[in-house]
Design an enzyme around this catalytic site. Structure first.
Site, mmCIF file in Angstrom:
data_model
loop_
_atom_site.group_PDB
_atom_site.id
_atom_site.type_symbol
_atom_site.label_atom_id
_atom_site.label_comp_id
_atom_site.label_asym_id
_atom_site.label_seq_id
_atom_site.Cartn_x
_atom_site.Cartn_y
_atom_site.Cartn_z
ATOM 1 C CG HIS A 66 52.117 44.666 4.127
ATOM 2 N ND1 HIS A 66 52.000 45.434 5.265
ATOM 3 C CD2 HIS A 66 53.221 45.126 3.487
ATOM 4 C CE1 HIS A 66 52.984 46.317 5.310
ATOM 5 N NE2 HIS A 66 53.748 46.157 4.246
ATOM 6 C CG HIS A 97 46.383 45.368 7.602
ATOM 7 N ND1 HIS A 97 45.028 45.628 7.758
ATOM 8 C CD2 HIS A 97 46.465 44.105 7.129
ATOM 9 C CE1 HIS A 97 44.332 44.558 7.391
ATOM 10 N NE2 HIS A 97 45.187 43.620 7.001
ATOM 11 C CG HIS A 133 44.394 45.681 11.726
ATOM 12 N ND1 HIS A 133 44.840 46.631 10.836
ATOM 13 C CD2 HIS A 133 45.201 45.773 12.807
ATOM 14 C CE1 HIS A 133 45.873 47.269 11.362
ATOM 15 N NE2 HIS A 133 46.111 46.764 12.566
ATOM 16 C CB CYS A 187 45.042 50.518 9.073
ATOM 17 S SG CYS A 187 45.087 48.970 8.161
ATOM 18 C CG ASN A 233 59.516 45.531 5.158
ATOM 19 O OD1 ASN A 233 60.509 44.827 5.067
ATOM 20 N ND2 ASN A 233 59.040 46.232 4.137
ATOM 21 C CG ASP A 260 53.471 48.074 -3.412
ATOM 22 O OD1 ASP A 260 53.701 47.609 -2.281
ATOM 23 O OD2 ASP A 260 53.615 49.282 -3.702
ATOM 24 C CB CYS A 283 41.188 48.030 7.608
ATOM 25 S SG CYS A 283 41.898 46.857 8.795
ATOM 26 N N GLY A 298 61.469 48.736 8.720
ATOM 27 C CA GLY A 298 61.023 49.624 7.640
ATOM 28 C C GLY A 298 59.547 49.511 7.324
HETATM 29 P P1 5GP Z 1 55.825 48.486 4.048
HETATM 30 O O1 5GP Z 1 56.864 49.546 3.852
HETATM 31 O O2 5GP Z 1 54.876 48.826 5.153
HETATM 32 O O3 5GP Z 1 56.387 47.102 4.175
HETATM 33 O O4 5GP Z 1 55.020 48.426 2.684
HETATM 34 C C1 5GP Z 1 53.876 49.163 2.426
HETATM 35 C C2 5GP Z 1 53.599 49.007 0.953
HETATM 36 O O5 5GP Z 1 52.269 49.405 0.699
HETATM 37 C C3 5GP Z 1 54.501 49.878 0.066
HETATM 38 O O6 5GP Z 1 55.200 49.051 -0.861
HETATM 39 C C4 5GP Z 1 53.519 50.832 -0.622
HETATM 40 O O7 5GP Z 1 53.873 51.110 -1.954
HETATM 41 C C5 5GP Z 1 52.202 50.077 -0.521
HETATM 42 N N1 5GP Z 1 51.020 50.935 -0.453
HETATM 43 C C6 5GP Z 1 50.817 51.958 0.406
HETATM 44 N N2 5GP Z 1 49.597 52.484 0.222
HETATM 45 C C7 5GP Z 1 49.001 51.753 -0.753
HETATM 46 C C8 5GP Z 1 47.722 51.815 -1.381
HETATM 47 O O8 5GP Z 1 46.864 52.652 -1.067
HETATM 48 N N3 5GP Z 1 47.455 50.901 -2.349
HETATM 49 C C9 5GP Z 1 48.377 49.954 -2.718
HETATM 50 N N4 5GP Z 1 48.014 49.115 -3.688
HETATM 51 N N5 5GP Z 1 49.593 49.865 -2.140
HETATM 52 C C10 5GP Z 1 49.904 50.761 -1.176
HETATM 53 ZN ZN ZN Z 2 44.165 47.168 8.933
#
Ligand code: 5GP
Ligand code: ZN
Length: 112
Positions: free
Chosen positions: A95, A93, A44, A2, A82, A28, A5, A88
């Site tokens: 976070h 993974h 993970h 992912c 989330n 982010d 990861c 959403g």
């Molecule tokens: P989720 O919607 O899954 O709770 O949040 C995923 C978060 O990961 C989003 O706020 C998105 O902007 C962030 N994100 C996605 N891909 C990357 C990345 O490659 N690098 C960083 N720093 N943030 C990412």
């Molecule tokens: Zn992962």
């Protein structure tokens, strides 16, 4: 593997705030507030829903360290995780989002 990861493995670059053996915090890529960082376990887990409760104990300590390093403990901050489709969640993974640096609103609810 992912996307988070790959960040842990340094295959994708990130803007690191803090890390230790177990956790990593980085900015982010698409910030939703003046300060928007993500806190992840290096191992993970698909989401908060599948972890052992004990993980949150160390993760809580790490989040406090992140908040201290960012200097937001006095001004305040919000943490969000989330979970699944209705939550959403886009990256599967676990976070924790930490939002701070400005007033981030009272409540997050359904957005139509
Ligand atoms: P989720 O919607 O899954 O709770 O949040 C995923 C978060 O990961 C989003 O706020 C998105 O902007 C962030 N994100 C996605 N891909 C990357 C990345 O490659 N690098 C960083 N720093 N943030 C990412
Ligand atoms: Zn992962």
């Amino acid at each position: 593997m992912c996307i988070f990861c790959k960040i842990v493995n340094n295959e994708i670059p990130n803007n690191t705030v803090l890390e230790n053996d177990e956790f990593l915090c980085f900015h982010d890529i698409n910030p939703a507030a003046k300060i928007h960082v993500l806190i992840i376990p290096k191992k993970h887990y698909d989401s908060f829903d599948v972890i052992e409760p004990e993980l949150m104990s160390n993760m809580t300590k790490f989040i406090h360290e992140v908040a201290s390093k960012l200097g937001v403990r006095e001004s305040g901050y919000r943490i969000i995780t989330n979970i699944g489709d209705h939550g959403g969640q886009e990256v599967h993974h676990l976070h924790i989002h930490l939002l701070a640096g400005e007033y981030v609103g009272r409540l997050v609810g359904a957005k139509k």
